[in-house]
Scaffold this motif. Sequence first.
Motif, PDB file in Angstrom:
ATOM      1  N   SER A 130       0.830  -1.208   0.000  1.00  0.00           N
ATOM      2  CA  SER A 130       0.000   0.000   0.000  1.00  0.00           C
ATOM      3  C   SER A 130       0.861   1.253   0.000  1.00  0.00           C
ATOM      4  O   SER A 130       0.609   2.200  -0.743  1.00  0.00           O
ATOM      5  N   ARG A 131       1.917   1.231   0.827  1.00  0.00           N
ATOM      6  CA  ARG A 131       2.789   2.403   0.895  1.00  0.00           C
ATOM      7  C   ARG A 131       3.494   2.643  -0.426  1.00  0.00           C
ATOM      8  O   ARG A 131       3.619   3.762  -0.899  1.00  0.00           O
ATOM      9  N   SER A 177      -5.804   4.946   2.153  1.00  0.00           N
ATOM     10  CA  SER A 177      -4.655   5.239   1.294  1.00  0.00           C
ATOM     11  C   SER A 177      -5.114   5.752  -0.064  1.00  0.00           C
ATOM     12  O   SER A 177      -4.548   6.704  -0.612  1.00  0.00           O
ATOM     13  N   ARG A 222       0.959   3.931  -2.925  1.00  0.00           N
ATOM     14  CA  ARG A 222       0.613   5.321  -2.624  1.00  0.00           C
ATOM     15  C   ARG A 222       1.725   6.257  -3.075  1.00  0.00           C
ATOM     16  O   ARG A 222       1.475   7.337  -3.609  1.00  0.00           O
TER      17      ARG A 222
END
Length: 897
Positions: free
Chosen positions: A384-385, A468, A388
């Motif tokens: 996810s990071r 996110s 993003r």
Amino acid sequence: MITPVDDGEDAQATIGLAAGATTAGDAAVMAGARIGPYRLLSLLGRGGMGEVHVARQDEPVRRTVALKLLRARHLDTRRLVHFEIERQLLAQMRHPAIAQIFDAGTTADGRPYSAMELIDGLPVTAYCAGERLPLRERLKLFMRICEGVQHAHQKGVVHRDLKPGNILVAKIDGRALPKIIDFGIASITSGGSSDGGSGDALGTPVYMSPEQAASADDIDTRSDIYSLGVLLHELLCGHRPAAGGAHAFRPSARLAELPRAGQARIADAMGMGVADLRRVLERDLDWVVARATAPDRAQRYGSAMELVDDIGRFLDGRPLGAVPDSRRYRWGKFVRRNRGGLAVAAVVLLALLGGLAVSLYGLGQARSQQALAEERARQLETVSRFQRAMLGEIDIESMGLRLATSLRAQVERAAPGEKDALERVLAQVGTVDVARELVGGSILGRAEDAIGQDFADQPLLAADLRESVAEVRKSLGLYTSAAAGFGEVADLRARLLGPRAEPTLRARREQISQLLNGGRDQLREARAVIEGAGQEFAALAEDDPLRIGFEMHRVVSSTADDQHARRDGLHALLQQARRLLGERHPVALEIANYYAIALSRVGERTEAKALFEQLLPVHVEEFGELHPLTYSVRRNVAVARVQAGDFDGAVAMQGELVAGDVQQRGLEHPSTLASRGTLAAMLTDAGRAGEAVALALAVLDGNVRVLGPDHPQTLRSRVNAATIMARLQRYDEALAMQDEVIEARTRVFGPIHPDTLFMRINLPATLHQAGRTDEALASMATVLPTVRETLGDAHPTTQMAMDIRAMIARESGDLALEIRTLRELLAWRLAAPGQGDLKTAETAWLLAGALREAGQAAAEADALWETHVQPLLDAPVESLSPGHRRLADAIRREQAA
């Protein structure tokens, strides 16, 4: 400072190369020479392709740059290809860890050059040694370097020469910031090598991957991973791998080969004992280096972010992907990560050991399941990071620009006769908005669908992932859909965690914030959400930042039609926030920004400017020079300086903003062009039209090429250019430009659009200055009723029209028209912005003078003087804004004359 270092490099010219690479005589030959807009100051280095000089640029912005110049005797195809590749690649990349290119050109004798960011730093290995950086800080610095490399790889670029001399580190605001330089031999991953087809292995041998050494044509991003592994080896043990050594890629073994004194010196520099350092290397970091530098690239990390993830796991005390999996290894990690908890568990275990064997077995099973769940959650968080970060770097303006360029090219090929019609459509539609909607619907919408399908059984994790996506929508300016996303997250968390849980309220506040960003169309919904969530926020402690931030949104939403009430409400809330949270808390700073804007909107521009000036250094210290919040405050400071009449200060600040925009986005990015256009306008207001004209014409030319002739930003830049031409008394050019703008705006926006009317009321001023006063007054008489009816008397454009009519009447000797105009205008300005405003005082002074010159209404003239003019002349100079001081000086000069 910029210091030489022997890192085994070949004769590549880099920004970090030593001045000692050439002779003092050679440097003296070029000192003082001019290359384009740059004056060479000193020779920084010389390599196989060319020289790098420290150079000074004086306009349109003042700055010192590193100017890279290809040698005349090396203007062969191969080196020209390398040089041009570096210029193009750097122009595409915008990352804090990559040195930026500002400008590029060719000298009169055909030598290409590029002006780049001058890095006042040290090679990364020298920086770590000089600062005696602890092991954790070295690894964090290395992770930032990897993130820069990942950015280049996302752009399809392989550096091919990563080494300490090409990674400089400077300390800014107490933080080490790395910069990757010298993309001179980089390659496009999809386009083969950049060696001109020679097949030579360009690069630095000790940092070069086996496949790069064997063939320049057979490399990919994993070649850079190899170089990063060699660099990590050097950062961990102070030395490069020993060539041909049995343990060439095991930092612990390389450390053990050193004399005892050398081992102690390296370990001490990292704040560790020798035994501790060797143990850490053998247990974890040796494996990371070995995997990154595996001879078979298929066995290396697949990307720089995978390498970053493993380093992050080490720092967090979690199992590494590079280390062979075993129960002993994972258990050791678990024990070291949870020493305190395990000590308590041991006591409990001893107390209950006799009768809880079955329960303990069940607990062990539960822990195993929990460990698996936690591991999957961490993996998902990493993904996810990473996603993003990738989505957050999408440049919507560039995407929209490419869309417009593609449409123009297709129309040019298929229907060239429709070019003008296409430009009109593009001006009205806006391809940036089209691109934004496509990203929001196609990419982010699909991500949300996938979250709903794949994580239906993990609702809290799904909420985090949806948050996110909402953050990305927010960063792209998709405020409505971002608000909807945050609202869904808040609703889901309210059901699972409770309506007053901190994660729930955090998402709810973001929902409100994005609704307010959406403007008046979303105001009613924002108010409804605020009313519905009021009790939950009110239950928080008085000093809870979430509660105070919510109150700020309540004030903003309830005062949309009353700026004075907004000013008062925000002022009271700001005092409360500073008392409870401190002046530097992010929420207090957010409220202060809103309050300063409110001050400006009610006409208290001196106070607004003072507050913005106060906030700027705080933002720099708290967030850094390049943070978006800092940039926003800088822009507010520049505007506040203009409004307060501080034109020189505004120009200085805007010049810094332009330099930052060029560094971050490039010279002809739409945002940079807008920023440069603002600088040209400020130079003109500051009485420096001669400096502004070249910049304004360059911006106009750039906007025409980048955005098209009818784009609103292009038309604004044509207006600015026309204004400057008029200031320089080049009236024919100014009038021709104004006619073009009026025609285009009428065609694109319509005859009563505010932008069209603004241009129509500027035309009479230029006609009058050109000596065509009768035409000017006739034109104003035609347009002024439409302006008043459409915009109203309080609108700045309407009041500016009256200023222009009064000026024309005064200079043409029509005192009756001047007095009538100024009386009406003064009544408007006393209503808004009020008695203390600069324009109000100026209007009263001009009216008093016109009445006395006409020999009528002496009592009215005296009253105007006593009420508006004399207080200005009696006020202490230091209490006046720059604009008020200039007006007072003008009045005194007139009195003296």
